[in-house]
Design an enzyme around this catalytic site. Structure first.
Site, short mmCIF file in Angstrom:
data_model
loop_
_atom_site.label_atom_id
_atom_site.label_comp_id
_atom_site.label_asym_id
_atom_site.label_seq_id
_atom_site.Cartn_x
_atom_site.Cartn_y
_atom_site.Cartn_z
N CYS A 2 -1.97 1.42 14.64
CA CYS A 2 -2.79 2.14 15.61
C CYS A 2 -1.98 2.54 16.84
O CYS A 2 -0.98 1.91 17.16
CB CYS A 2 -3.93 1.25 16.07
SG CYS A 2 -4.83 0.53 14.70
N TRP A 75 -5.09 3.02 12.15
CA TRP A 75 -4.56 2.74 10.81
C TRP A 75 -5.33 1.51 10.36
O TRP A 75 -5.11 0.41 10.85
CB TRP A 75 -3.07 2.47 10.88
CG TRP A 75 -2.39 2.38 9.56
CD1 TRP A 75 -1.88 3.41 8.82
CD2 TRP A 75 -2.12 1.19 8.81
NE1 TRP A 75 -1.32 2.93 7.66
CE2 TRP A 75 -1.44 1.57 7.63
CE3 TRP A 75 -2.38 -0.17 9.01
CZ2 TRP A 75 -1.02 0.65 6.66
CZ3 TRP A 75 -1.97 -1.08 8.05
CH2 TRP A 75 -1.29 -0.66 6.89
N GLY A 102 -3.35 -3.99 16.84
CA GLY A 102 -2.95 -5.35 16.50
C GLY A 102 -4.00 -5.99 15.61
O GLY A 102 -4.83 -5.29 15.01
N LYS A 485 12.02 7.03 -0.47
CA LYS A 485 11.70 8.32 0.20
C LYS A 485 10.77 9.14 -0.69
O LYS A 485 9.78 9.67 -0.25
CB LYS A 485 12.95 9.15 0.43
CG LYS A 485 13.81 9.04 1.64
CD LYS A 485 13.19 9.08 2.97
CE LYS A 485 12.41 7.87 3.28
NZ LYS A 485 12.77 6.92 4.24
N GLU A 488 7.20 7.52 -1.10
CA GLU A 488 6.34 7.44 0.07
C GLU A 488 5.80 8.80 0.50
O GLU A 488 4.68 8.86 1.00
CB GLU A 488 6.97 6.66 1.23
CG GLU A 488 8.20 7.23 1.86
CD GLU A 488 8.82 6.30 2.92
OE1 GLU A 488 8.18 5.32 3.35
OE2 GLU A 488 9.97 6.56 3.31
N HIS A 504 17.66 -4.01 -19.31
CA HIS A 504 17.06 -5.34 -19.47
C HIS A 504 15.55 -5.28 -19.27
O HIS A 504 14.96 -6.20 -18.70
CB HIS A 504 17.71 -6.35 -18.52
CG HIS A 504 19.17 -6.53 -18.82
ND1 HIS A 504 19.62 -7.17 -19.95
CD2 HIS A 504 20.28 -6.11 -18.16
CE1 HIS A 504 20.95 -7.17 -19.96
NE2 HIS A 504 21.37 -6.51 -18.89
N LYS A 603 4.10 4.41 10.66
CA LYS A 603 5.49 4.48 11.11
C LYS A 603 5.99 3.12 11.58
O LYS A 603 7.10 2.72 11.30
CB LYS A 603 5.57 5.49 12.26
CG LYS A 603 6.94 5.63 12.89
CD LYS A 603 7.82 6.49 12.03
CE LYS A 603 9.24 6.59 12.52
NZ LYS A 603 10.13 6.95 11.40
C1 G6P Z 1 7.35 1.14 7.93
C2 G6P Z 1 7.87 2.57 7.92
C3 G6P Z 1 9.24 2.60 7.25
C4 G6P Z 1 10.19 1.65 7.96
C5 G6P Z 1 9.63 0.22 8.02
C6 G6P Z 1 10.43 -0.65 8.96
O1 G6P Z 1 7.05 0.72 6.65
O2 G6P Z 1 6.98 3.41 7.22
O3 G6P Z 1 9.77 3.92 7.32
O4 G6P Z 1 11.42 1.64 7.30
O5 G6P Z 1 8.29 0.25 8.53
O6 G6P Z 1 10.31 -0.14 10.26
P1 G6P Z 1 11.32 -0.42 11.42
O7 G6P Z 1 10.74 0.28 12.60
O8 G6P Z 1 11.34 -1.92 11.61
O9 G6P Z 1 12.65 0.10 11.01
#
Ligand code: G6P
Length: 608
Positions: A2, A75, A102, A485, A488, A504, A603
């Site tokens: 959020c 979110w 949170g 990538k 997602e 395997h 994000k």
């Molecule tokens: C989320 C994002 C990813 C990112 C991961 C870790 O899952 O969607 O793109 O790699 O968090 O985030 P950070 O800010 O700790 O690199």
């Protein structure tokens, strides 16, 4: 996760709130809402869907005139993304409105307690307990009610609160969730991150956990958890004005892919002085370095995969064993650590809850922590003993690109720097690697220049329902990120495998027409890769080979080829991942996906 925003000033709050929410939308985009202090109380509008749905609803129901308010982009964690579960949440008497980022861990007990006292809940969220607690503790002093309510909450929270009895005041509370205060002229703000505020003010106050603030148009007062006012420094930020705009690109993701040469330059060049790697504000004596007997690398998502690449450089150059651990796992196992262990935590945002928890746990056990972080003054940067900033600049698209490549560059620079401290690297190898590091921005640009060819490949392969990535050594680590990538942002099922491991079990999934992306850039392992390609081709797979420029042997086996620029084997991940980022981007585009805001993703994951 959020995003929250608050504003108080003399201009209409609504445009500021909506603009801030639009900038924060990358954090959460399943529902949104605002509450404004109007002349006779608080008015609130919220809507499921993206900010444009909220804007539409506001336009239909009339403006909310008022100069202070709070907003939220959600979110979902507790309860589906509906209008009712969207924030803000209001007290039964309409006196308080709250936004929250949170998780309140003790919300079930609190909900039972408040229900027994007659409070009526209208949502399924954990957040709603906060607004009823505020009401319960309110006896004319809003600041006291905020303190008392916060003292009852367990978990992580950044809160924004308004009270109908205190027009012009907005309260903000921080506990283990990101929150900053923006100080303007005759107006003040709070927000989850600087993206929402940068167009309005460059003067920020960073709150610590347990602190809270009361903002009025003329004052940003910060208090500790006992309610005593504390003096906080104002930090002036440098912000790239184009950062929160797409600048002509269709998506932030594409813009950020194209920004990689510049980001890599910013990450690398200032660290190379007189041909030596140096990190500002971070050093170690040779003796300290020699004491380090083990390195644990921890992170989540792409940052973890950046660690998987960096591990090769650290082990090869430094001869120190590296353990890789997902942050969400590290904290719940019993890692064998002592004061000679170094924890390297990697995080673009510096706010990922699992990574924060892993850092805290290992610090508690006496481990020294080095953070590789993009966002300055973020929680992880503050917690760590030392920080290497990646200087990638703001990253808005949920799927990281420049965040990842600058993490890989930072780790490689660390490996080189550390190997020199250990006296394990020859002068000539060191010099050659520094030279190669400085070439990386140019190699990244050449990889980006493959764009037209990648678009053709995406057109050809975007209908595949399942795509495999195989590679060996560093190429295997690159496959992990390439596959992530793709899945997602395009929602195509994808798996990444060590090429030798595929047979395997997973090879059972290879059938006619299945696309296998085979990275064959590790020269010493090229022949092994050819054998693995033959194995999947024998089962009908189509193969998209990724090979070093000029290597014609790949043409014998692959149906299509992406030729990537040559680099030192320890630095090759960067020019190799860029075409895979572009491939994921164009496949998602062909399939009409919402590239910057992929479904179900956030994000910055600030909850466990
Ligand atoms: C989320 C994002 C990813 C990112 C991961 C870790 O899952 O969607 O793109 O790699 O968090 O985030 P950070 O800010 O700790 O690199």
């Amino acid at each position: 996760m959020c995003g929250i925003i608050g504003f108080t000033g003399t201009q209409d709050a609504l445009p500021v709130l909506l603009d801030g929410l639009t900038k924060l939308e990358y954090r959460g985009y399943d529902s949104a809402g605002v509450a404004v202090q109007v002349c006779d109380g608080i008015r609130m509008i919220k809507s499921s869907g993206q900010i444009r749905c909220l804007r539409k609803k506001i336009a239909e129901s009339g403006m909310l005139p008022g100069c202070s308010g709070i907003g939220h982009t959600r979110w979902a964690t507790h309860g589906a993304p509906t209008d009712t579960n969207a924030h803000p949440h209001m007290s039964n008497n309409g006196k308080f409105a709250v936004v929250h980022n949170g998780i309140i861990e003790n919300y079930i007990e609190l909900r039972e307690e408040l229900t027994a006292k007659g409070y009526v809940f209208s949502s399924e969220t954990d957040t709603e307990v906060i607004v009823h607690l505020l009401d319960m503790y309110y006896s004319g002093d809003c600041k006291k009610a905020v303190m008392k309510a916060a003292a009852r909450l367990q978990g992580s929270y950044a809160l924004g609160v308004i009270c109908a009895d205190f027009p012009g005041s907005v309260f903000a509370v921080k506990q283990e969730s990101p929150l900053i205060i923006g100080v303007g002229a005759g107006e003040n703000y709070f927000a989850s991150d600087v993206t929402a505020l940068a167009d309005h003010t460059k003067n920020l106050i960073y709150l610590e956990d347990g602190e809270f603030a009361e903002l009025t148009p003329v004052k940003a007062a910060v208090f500790d958890c006992t309610g005593a006012e504390i003096a906080k420094p104002i930090t002036r930020i440098v912000w790239d004005v184009g950062a929160s705009q797409k600048s002509g690109y269709d998506h932030f993701m594409l813009k950020e892919i194209y920004e990689q040469p510049r980001a890599l330059k910013a990450a690398i060049e200032p660290r190379v002085k007189n041909n030596r790697i140096t990190f500002d504000g971070f050093d170690m004596t040779n003796e300290e370095a020699r004491k380090i007997s083990k390195i644990i690398v921890t992170a989540c998502g792409s940052a973890y995969y950046a660690g998987c690449v960096g591990r090769y450089a650290i082990e090869e150059l430094c001869g120190v064993p590296v353990e890789m651990d997902y942050a969400s796992e590290l904290r719940y196992r019993s890692p064998i650590v002592d004061e000679n262990t170094l924890l390297i935590v990697i995080s673009q945002s510096g706010e990922t809850a699992d990574s924060i928890a892993a850092v805290k746990e290992l610090k508690r056990r006496g481990v020294r922590v080095l953070a590789i972080v993009n966002v300055v003054a973020s929680t992880i940067a503050n917690l760590a003993d030392n920080v290497i900033y990646t200087w990638a600049g703001p990253e808005i698209a949920v799927a990281t690109t420049k965040g990842y490549t600058t993490q890989v560059a930072a780790l490689t620079m660390f490996a080189l720097w550390f190997s020199e401290k250990l006296g394990r690297i020859s002068e000539s190898r060191y010099d050659a690697l520094v030279k190669e590091l400085l070439l990386l921005p140019g190699l990244a640009q050449r990889a980006i220049d493959l764009n037209p060819h990648i678009q053709d490949l995406a057109l050809r392969y975007h209908n595949n329902s399942s795509i495999f990535f195989i590679g060996r050594n560093i190429d295997c680590a690159v496959c992990l990120e390439g596959s992530l990538k793709l899945k997602e942002i395009s929602y195509i099922h994808s798996e990444a495998y060590a090429a030798g491991e595929l047979k395997h079990g997973t090879i059972a999934l290879i059938e006619p027409g299945r696309l296998v992306v085979a990275l064959c850039c590790h020269t010493a392992l090229f022949d092994k890769m050819m054998s693995n390609i033959r194995e999947v081709k024998a089962r009908g797979a189509e193969v998209l080979g990724v090979a070093l420029e000029g290597d014609r042997r790949i043409l014998m086996e692959a149906d299509d080829v992406i030729y990537v620029p040559k680099a030192d084997p320890l630095l090759g991940a960067i020019p190799r991942i860029i075409p895979l980022q572009l491939f994921a981007y164009y496949v998602a585009k062909c399939n009409g996906c919402d590239i910057d805001k992929p479904k179900n993703l956030a994000k910055s994951v600030t909850v466990e």
